[in-house]
Design an enzyme around this catalytic site. Sequence first.
Site, PDB file in Angstrom:
ATOM      1  N   LYS A  34     -14.783 -41.851  12.816  1.00 52.50           N
ATOM      2  CA  LYS A  34     -14.840 -40.365  12.728  1.00 52.50           C
ATOM      3  C   LYS A  34     -15.819 -39.888  11.780  1.00 52.50           C
ATOM      4  O   LYS A  34     -16.071 -40.789  10.682  1.00 52.50           O
ATOM      5  CB  LYS A  34     -13.416 -40.094  12.212  1.00 52.50           C
ATOM      6  CG  LYS A  34     -13.233 -38.496  12.250  1.00 52.50           C
ATOM      7  CD  LYS A  34     -11.851 -37.944  11.873  1.00 52.50           C
ATOM      8  CE  LYS A  34     -11.900 -36.594  12.035  1.00 52.50           C
ATOM      9  NZ  LYS A  34     -10.415 -36.076  11.509  1.00 52.50           N
TER      10      LYS A  34
ATOM     11  N   SER B  47      -8.165 -32.861  14.807  1.00 53.83           N
ATOM     12  CA  SER B  47      -9.667 -32.856  14.897  1.00 53.83           C
ATOM     13  C   SER B  47     -10.252 -34.141  15.273  1.00 53.83           C
ATOM     14  O   SER B  47     -11.400 -34.106  15.669  1.00 53.83           O
ATOM     15  CB  SER B  47     -10.123 -32.496  13.425  1.00 53.83           C
ATOM     16  OG  SER B  47      -9.719 -33.587  12.438  1.00 53.83           O
TER      17      SER B  47
ATOM     18  N   SER C 256      -4.179 -34.200  13.045  1.00 52.80           N
ATOM     19  CA  SER C 256      -5.480 -34.670  13.709  1.00 52.80           C
ATOM     20  C   SER C 256      -5.714 -35.978  14.284  1.00 52.80           C
ATOM     21  O   SER C 256      -6.618 -36.380  14.789  1.00 52.80           O
ATOM     22  CB  SER C 256      -6.576 -34.248  12.511  1.00 52.80           C
ATOM     23  OG  SER C 256      -6.815 -32.931  12.476  1.00 52.80           O
TER      24      SER C 256
END
Lengths: 95, 485, 493
Positions: free
Chosen positions: C78, C157, C181
């Site tokens: 990420k 997210s 997330s």
Amino acid sequence: MPVDKTTVAKIARLARIYISDERQQVLATELNGILSWVDELNEVNTDNVEPLASVTGHSLPMREDVVTDGDRIDEVLANVPETTSGFFVVPKVVE
Amino acid sequence: MTSNLVSGVSGEWEVVIGLEVHAQVSSNAKLFSGASATFGANPNQNVSLVDAAMPGMLPVVNHECVRQAVRTGLGLNAEINLISVFDRKNYFYADLPQGYQISQFKQPIVGEGKLRIDLPDGSSRDIGIERLHLEQDAGKSMHDQHPSKSYIDLNRTGVALMEIVSRPDMRSSIEAAAYVRKLRSILRYLGTCDGNMEEGSLRADVNVSVRRPGQALGIRTETKNLNSLRFIQQAIDFEVARQIEILEDGGEIDQETRLFDTTTGTTRAMRSKEDAHDYRYFPDPDLLPLVISQKEVDELEMGLPELPDQIKDRLTADYGLSAYDAAVIIEERETALFYEAASEGYDRKLVANWMTVELFGALNKSGQTLSKCKVLPEQLGSLVGLISDGTISGKIAKDVFAVMFETGSDAASIVKEKGLKQVSDSGAIEALIDTVIAAHESEVAEYRAGKEKLFGFFVGQVMKQSGGQANPGMVNQILRTRLDK
Amino acid sequence: MLDILELGAVEARAALDSGEISAVELASAYVAAAEETAGLNNYVALTADHALEMAAASDARIAKGEAGLLEGVPIGVKDLFCTAGYISTACSNILTGFIPTYESTVTANLWREGGVMLGKLNCDEFAMGSANETSAYGPAINPWQAADGADLVPGGSSGGSASAVAARSALLATGTDTGGSIRQPAAFCGVVGLKPTYGRCSRWGIVAFASSLDQAGPFSRNVADNALMMQAMAGFDPKDSTSADVPLQDLSAAVTLGVKGMKIGIPSEYVLDGMDPEVVKIWQQGQDWLRAAGAELVDISLPHTKYALPAYYIIAPAEASSNLARYDGVRYGKRVESESLDEMYALTRAEGFGEEVQRRIMIGTYVLSAGYYDAYYLKAQRVRRLIRNDFDTAFETVDAILTPATPSAAFPIGRKVDDPVTNFLNDVFTVPANLAGLPGMAVPAGMNGDGLPLGLQLLARPYDEATLYAAGQVLEDAAGFTANPIRRAGGVQ
């Protein structure tokens, strides 16, 4: 309406974000929506409830007083937008 | 206590002063990073990625800085809070990379304490300490290197500071200076701050207001970042005069932050002050509550050195020194240790006198410090010993001291080498007196006719004849019997 | 022919060790898969050369018998994690061009165990969002498609992470979870996602959103792979003061433990008015599976559940408003030049931060400002304690809690929402675990009528990830879910 355009302008100033005049109004409406929603919390009786800032339950670990870092100017300045003689450079500040 | 009231055109005013002193903690590394806390490196050399607030960097607290704060709290007779909390104080500034300063707001590590200040008239009084907390120093901005740019150096960013906040207990600039002097002294005794005001290790923000005696507190101003005792006094005196003038003209004081101009000795309002006071404090979520054990506090307390007030009490009560001499001697730990060593086994009061007058005088004159001085404590002590046992007179001792200060030789060898030993042989003194009496027949007649103040003249003549070496006590005694017969 | 992309991480490790495949082969296949599925926009930087170098090094270590836990396993990261020498922007314009000189502790742990970095994955800007639509790189796309062929959000997210793992363009991926997330995108994309106990994974080197809530965790296509990755990435880190010095359980062993005799709580407050009936059905199905495997189901109450979201939307923005103050154009990232410092700040931050980030900074600044701190921030922290207390009480009786992971399946990209609060509701089931610091896992449990995955969430006591893996494996076995989205590598592009 707790938040009006003036409040948005004041908050934007505190947060150092330029917000255009039109958007200030939009944000005022949005912030009011969010704030009136979070007002639900007032339904909860929190008398004598200690605020919970940290869930870990342990206390602060400490480091020994030994110099283990620094002396890495190249890394500190690796991504800098403007530099001179090892300094960071910003528009002149008048106090 | 003498009155501290200030006279204005329309009557008297009382001055109210509180101080926030920022003292740099003596430590190797910074408060939350492993970078060096040393002064004077190249720009941004003593900077870690934590100090530069790179994305994802996290603080880890330095244990020694915590210990230093506790030691200082103990030295200020203050309450130690076993649980304290680091908060973020949020504001934007070029030399504050995180956009917040890690500080302690609601729960500081040290609570209420007190500090005894020593005033020039020899009196003392207690000033309340409100709190002491740990916080990060900011970096340094240079505004004079370029016409349209400021240069930022983060070497000081994150260095540990203790902010020590007094109660508004001071009533004059003299008291404020005495407070800072005493605080500095205690910090240096404790070894928790080097107290170097020129390098900025100790700086004060002064809060000043004035009021009519007995009335409620007036509106105060805060003048920031004063780094000498003289500036502190100047800034306060200027603020007091300025505020009284405004109030007597029917004006109002703005509660504001002011800057001190060291060249003019005046203060002026800071330009950027809007929103300066909305710091949005909240507990730093990167850190947890700081917990220290009573055991650790007790151990730190055991390890504390004797502090200036304790020494002063001992010096006045046990050694009989004046409050003034004692205050001078204890201001620096080094001086107090020197004195203790020098006076051990000798006349304590006389050593104090020699130290504060002769030794300090000579140091001042030559611009030396005690640590660089050639005179060792035992040497000063033995010089005083020679006076006490009558080997040399006080006057000769001054000459001996001058040589000792220059060369670092022992008093006894200087006396021997220069033949300065006091003449205490009554035969030799009588012979000198006979010579003087013979040479001043008319003065002898006048004296005997009642002009007694001529006695001193004869003493002087005898001492002169002896090259200063005659024992003054014996000269007095023998001269008196000879002249009065 | 062996479809190398269909191997799980545990299987791939075995195939690597046996010499059936090489790490370079595996990495090459994933690089090709990432290129093939580029339309999903789940990578913001594919570091192919670096991946092949790391893979070659893995092959060498495997040959010497020095393989780490994740040796040769290709992993996507990420973009919130700082990776030394590779762009790390938190998918924000304000970090345009930022290349850290340091490696986050979590990714360093992965590489230490032989993991191979494929690249950086898309996410919501500063992890603020539940649909990956706030990214400066544009939205990542869910490899699952709506019945009408519309592009769906992967959740957020960590949308890029979930999308890439589901689309076979990463075997494993890191995520971070502040309010859901990891778990919400895992559910939307039909993969397994774990949010560990707060303090399990070091936050050092991860761009901070809300420090008291942020936790890194693993994404995988099955529960056993997830355990393997978690074992490698977690651990005490003295550089993070909130890191927990609590020994990690043997998670790979936990996967085989089952739920016999386990007490599993079903919280009545998680039944929402007007909840999607298919979500209710899958939740019921999950309860039946666990009961059939020998667990005892217990009705429990978590009375303050409905206050978790509003408390979260005070606490998280408050912390974020302060955490994001460092993005000021002085030391790194974007700078908009100006004559005055304050104007430089204001313009840099106006151009650098997207709308959602600005909105949250504004809320956070407001709730911390003078006169409002007690009413909002402190109040929220008190409610936070009550939420934690609810869980503590529940865990006196039960070993785990089963809930739906999300109130709905993935929704179309660009869905018009006038009220920001509606978007926040995506996190309704996931946020309480963040406030309480508990571990939580999302496991795919089945499909809805539109053929989209739905997930279940398991919660456990602090530091008891093992229970999640044990129960998660039971759900996975019972569900027989096969993560076969249409737009995966080898599928339709």
